[in-house]
Design a protein around this motif. Structure first.
Motif, PDB file in Angstrom:
ATOM      1  N   ALA A 118       0.843  -1.212   0.000  1.00  0.00           N
ATOM      2  CA  ALA A 118       0.000   0.000   0.000  1.00  0.00           C
ATOM      3  C   ALA A 118       0.872   1.253   0.000  1.00  0.00           C
ATOM      4  CB  ALA A 118      -0.923  -0.004   1.215  1.00  0.00           C
ATOM      5  N   THR A 119       1.974   1.225   0.781  1.00  0.00           N
ATOM      6  CA  THR A 119       2.888   2.369   0.826  1.00  0.00           C
ATOM      7  C   THR A 119       3.519   2.589  -0.544  1.00  0.00           C
ATOM      8  OG1 THR A 119       3.382   1.895   3.151  1.00  0.00           O
ATOM      9  CG2 THR A 119       4.924   3.326   1.991  1.00  0.00           C
ATOM     10  N   CYS A 120       3.965   1.501  -1.171  1.00  0.00           N
ATOM     11  CA  CYS A 120       4.596   1.588  -2.489  1.00  0.00           C
ATOM     12  C   CYS A 120       3.621   2.161  -3.521  1.00  0.00           C
ATOM     13  CB  CYS A 120       5.071   0.198  -2.919  1.00  0.00           C
ATOM     14  SG  CYS A 120       5.999   0.169  -4.450  1.00  0.00           S
ATOM     15  N   ALA A 121       2.401   1.644  -3.536  1.00  0.00           N
ATOM     16  CA  ALA A 121       1.413   2.080  -4.526  1.00  0.00           C
ATOM     17  C   ALA A 121       0.999   3.529  -4.300  1.00  0.00           C
ATOM     18  CB  ALA A 121       0.195   1.171  -4.481  1.00  0.00           C
ATOM     19  N   THR A 122       0.773   3.894  -3.044  1.00  0.00           N
ATOM     20  CA  THR A 122       0.283   5.243  -2.734  1.00  0.00           C
ATOM     21  C   THR A 122       1.330   6.309  -3.037  1.00  0.00           C
ATOM     22  OG1 THR A 122      -1.082   4.312  -0.971  1.00  0.00           O
ATOM     23  CG2 THR A 122      -0.745   6.682  -0.928  1.00  0.00           C
ATOM     24  N   LEU A 145      12.179   4.223  -4.337  1.00  0.00           N
ATOM     25  CA  LEU A 145      10.788   3.959  -3.938  1.00  0.00           C
ATOM     26  C   LEU A 145      10.623   2.506  -3.492  1.00  0.00           C
ATOM     27  CD1 LEU A 145       7.804   4.767  -3.687  1.00  0.00           C
ATOM     28  CD2 LEU A 145       7.521   4.147  -6.091  1.00  0.00           C
ATOM     29  N   ALA A 146      11.218   1.571  -4.236  1.00  0.00           N
ATOM     30  CA  ALA A 146      11.106   0.151  -3.882  1.00  0.00           C
ATOM     31  C   ALA A 146      11.673  -0.111  -2.492  1.00  0.00           C
ATOM     32  CB  ALA A 146      11.838  -0.708  -4.913  1.00  0.00           C
ATOM     33  N   GLY A 147      12.840   0.478  -2.208  1.00  0.00           N
ATOM     34  CA  GLY A 147      13.453   0.266  -0.896  1.00  0.00           C
ATOM     35  C   GLY A 147      12.686   0.953   0.218  1.00  0.00           C
ATOM     36  N   ALA A 148      12.368   2.235   0.017  1.00  0.00           N
ATOM     37  CA  ALA A 148      11.729   3.016   1.086  1.00  0.00           C
ATOM     38  C   ALA A 148      10.318   2.522   1.397  1.00  0.00           C
ATOM     39  CB  ALA A 148      11.692   4.491   0.703  1.00  0.00           C
ATOM     40  N   LEU A 385       8.209  -5.444  -5.943  1.00  0.00           N
ATOM     41  CA  LEU A 385       8.641  -5.487  -7.340  1.00  0.00           C
ATOM     42  C   LEU A 385       7.442  -5.628  -8.273  1.00  0.00           C
ATOM     43  CD1 LEU A 385      11.798  -7.820  -7.138  1.00  0.00           C
ATOM     44  CD2 LEU A 385      11.660  -5.349  -6.832  1.00  0.00           C
ATOM     45  N   PHE A 386       6.456  -6.465  -7.855  1.00  0.00           N
ATOM     46  CA  PHE A 386       5.244  -6.643  -8.659  1.00  0.00           C
ATOM     47  C   PHE A 386       4.460  -5.339  -8.768  1.00  0.00           C
ATOM     48  CE2 PHE A 386       5.173 -11.337  -7.262  1.00  0.00           C
ATOM     49  CZ  PHE A 386       5.945 -11.700  -8.353  1.00  0.00           C
ATOM     50  N   VAL A 387       4.349  -4.643  -7.619  1.00  0.00           N
ATOM     51  CA  VAL A 387       3.608  -3.367  -7.599  1.00  0.00           C
ATOM     52  C   VAL A 387       4.269  -2.372  -8.557  1.00  0.00           C
ATOM     53  CG1 VAL A 387       2.955  -1.380  -6.169  1.00  0.00           C
ATOM     54  CG2 VAL A 387       2.746  -3.692  -5.246  1.00  0.00           C
ATOM     55  N   LEU A 388       5.604  -2.280  -8.476  1.00  0.00           N
ATOM     56  CA  LEU A 388       6.332  -1.331  -9.324  1.00  0.00           C
ATOM     57  C   LEU A 388       6.298  -1.741 -10.789  1.00  0.00           C
ATOM     58  CD1 LEU A 388       9.333  -0.572  -6.990  1.00  0.00           C
ATOM     59  CD2 LEU A 388       7.722   1.099  -7.885  1.00  0.00           C
ATOM     60  N   GLN A 389       6.300  -3.037 -11.046  1.00  0.00           N
ATOM     61  CA  GLN A 389       6.198  -3.501 -12.434  1.00  0.00           C
ATOM     62  C   GLN A 389       4.860  -3.054 -13.047  1.00  0.00           C
ATOM     63  OE1 GLN A 389       5.856  -7.759 -13.156  1.00  0.00           O
ATOM     64  NE2 GLN A 389       7.155  -7.594 -14.961  1.00  0.00           N
ATOM     65  N   GLY A 390       3.797  -3.163 -12.255  1.00  0.00           N
ATOM     66  CA  GLY A 390       2.487  -2.729 -12.732  1.00  0.00           C
ATOM     67  C   GLY A 390       2.417  -1.232 -12.952  1.00  0.00           C
ATOM     68  N   MET A 391       3.164  -0.453 -12.158  1.00  0.00           N
ATOM     69  CA  MET A 391       3.112   1.007 -12.258  1.00  0.00           C
ATOM     70  C   MET A 391       4.026   1.556 -13.355  1.00  0.00           C
ATOM     71  SD  MET A 391       3.041   1.907  -8.198  1.00  0.00           S
ATOM     72  CE  MET A 391       2.941   3.655  -8.373  1.00  0.00           C
TER      73      MET A 391
END
Length: 434
Positions: A118-122, A145-148, A385-391
């Protein structure tokens, strides 16, 4: 049949059932049933009914759906967007400038979310388009972003801390407080890395075109006030001892609803979507927890945890060697399982060994959360990684590569909390003393 053969059979059953597409919670229950049916005298059906009911009706777990709901409310209202507007003016003078909004934004949102995805997506929805528009290098924007965003697990309130507290039978409030300093330590390491990188590659950081006065910066900070007040209400009520973790979760939900209503960003649709999103996520987690509780009981009847603890004790590992072995074990496990599954699958087996080695269960909880954070950015099953791949539409391998420095910084953070355990234990002790 010896312990090794039984373990191999159960692990094989686990992967076969998971590989066939069955949900994780049902898979855990199925493996537990196989174990009890084949290697225990107790009727498996009776044990399953009693254990799953006990796991599902635990009062401690009430905090979990409430914190998930609070995060969902923020995710769907304007509160999260206002954070970027409030942060941006203050980081213009730092090396790396707006790249720090990823780290600071994730740190703040982690304190009201509890989920790294949720943090990554938001934060990603706010920062990625803005940083790309301003010409910041994509590798750094995505990597930081992925790390934080993994701080969503470590900075309280944290969903995985609640799960660990229930499984290990330790105070969730003390776990929450213990996560504050390690979370801030990681945030400092991430920001420090951005500064060093920016000083070494100044040509890749766009020049600032806007000059804001102190009064303008302070005016922009008003956008941060609602989220800061929410964090103060949730964590403050726990720290001063007027609320348990469950009561603080209720404070968080009411606060998020009130603030978003006052801002005019709460309507019937966002309320319904937040409630349904939280319900779906919690049902998934509750099913996993129920299955894991039955698996833990099954393992206990078979005697595997006791034998495993005895085997590890017979190896004569020092405390440092045990911690190092467990860190590697969790990182490898994280390549195949999500964080909650890792915790619920292993706690019943490992806690007796950890306690026998004289390791503080509160410190061990933070250690586990930190290693699970590292697993969030390791392929092939790194959720962030999945969340960021989608974004971003980028390949998983590219995202994993640009995230590697963050993984190394987390390993450094893990080393620091081992060498200086006071990072974890000092604040909970102050709370107990108070």
């Amino acid at each position: 049949m010896n312990d090794l053969a039984i373990t191999a059979l159960l692990v094989l059953s686990l992967f076969v059932i998971l590989g066939s597409g069955v949900w994780i919670g049902l898979t855990l229950s199925g493996v537990a049933w196989i174990g009890m049916q084949l290697f225990s005298a107790r009727p498996a059906g009776d044990a399953m009914a009693v254990t799953i009911w006990g796991a599902a009706s635990s009062w401690t777990l009430t905090a979990l759906p409430l914190f998930i709901w609070m995060g969902e409310i923020l995710f769907r209202t304007r509160l999260s967007q206002d954070m970027f507007k409030g942060l941006a003016p203050w980081v213009q003078g730092l090396p790396g400038r707006l790249l720090h909004t990823n780290v600071i934004g994730c740190t703040i949102f982690a304190a009201v979310s509890g989920s790294s995805a949720a943090t990554c997506a938001t934060i990603g929805k706010m920062t990625l388009p803005e940083l790309q528009r301003r010409g910041y290098p994509e590798a750094m924007t995505v990597g930081t972003l992925a790390g934080a965003s993994t701080l969503g697990l470590l900075i309280p309130p944290s969903i995985i801390m609640i799960v660990y507290g229930v499984m290990a039978e330790v105070s969730i409030s003390r776990l929450f407080i213990a996560g504050v300093f390690p979370g801030l330590l990681l945030a400092v390491l991430f920001s420090g890395y951005i500064m060093v990188w920016a000083l070494r590659h100044p040509e890749q950081i766009p020049r600032s075109t806007e000059r804001l006065s102190l009064a303008q910066k302070i005016a922009a900070t008003r956008s941060l006030l609602p989220v800061v007040l929410l964090i103060a209400g949730v964590l403050g009520s726990i720290y001063v001892g007027i609320a348990t973790a469950t009561e603080a979760a209720a404070v968080g939900v009411v606060g998020a609803l009130l603030l978003s209503a006052l801002q005019g960003s709460l309507d019937w649709r966002s309320f319904r979507d937040a409630l349904m999103g939280a319900t779906r996520l919690y049902c998934m987690i509750a099913l996993i927890l129920a299955g894991a509780a039955f698996l833990t009981l099954s393992m206990g009847y078979i005697g595997l945890p006791r034998h495993l603890a005895a085997w590890i004790a017979s190896l004569g590992l020092s405390q440092a060697q045990l911690i190092a072995a467990l860190a590697v074990f969790y990182i490898v496990l994280g390549c195949f399982l999500d964080g909650i599954s890792m915790v619920v699958l292993t706690m019943g087996v490992l806690m007796p060994t950890v306690q026998a080695a004289g390791i503080d269960p509160i410190w061990f909880g933070i250690f586990v959360v930190l290693v699970v954070e590292m697993a969030q950015i390791t392929p092939p099953v790194g959720f962030n990684l999945f969340v960021l791949q989608g974004m971003t539409g980028r390949e998983l391998t590219w995202i994993a590569r640009v995230t590697l420095p963050m993984f190394a910084l987390m390993a450094l953070g893990l080393t620091l909390i081992y060498l200086f355990p006071g990072f974890v234990t000092w604040l909970p002790r102050q709370m107990m003393a108070g």
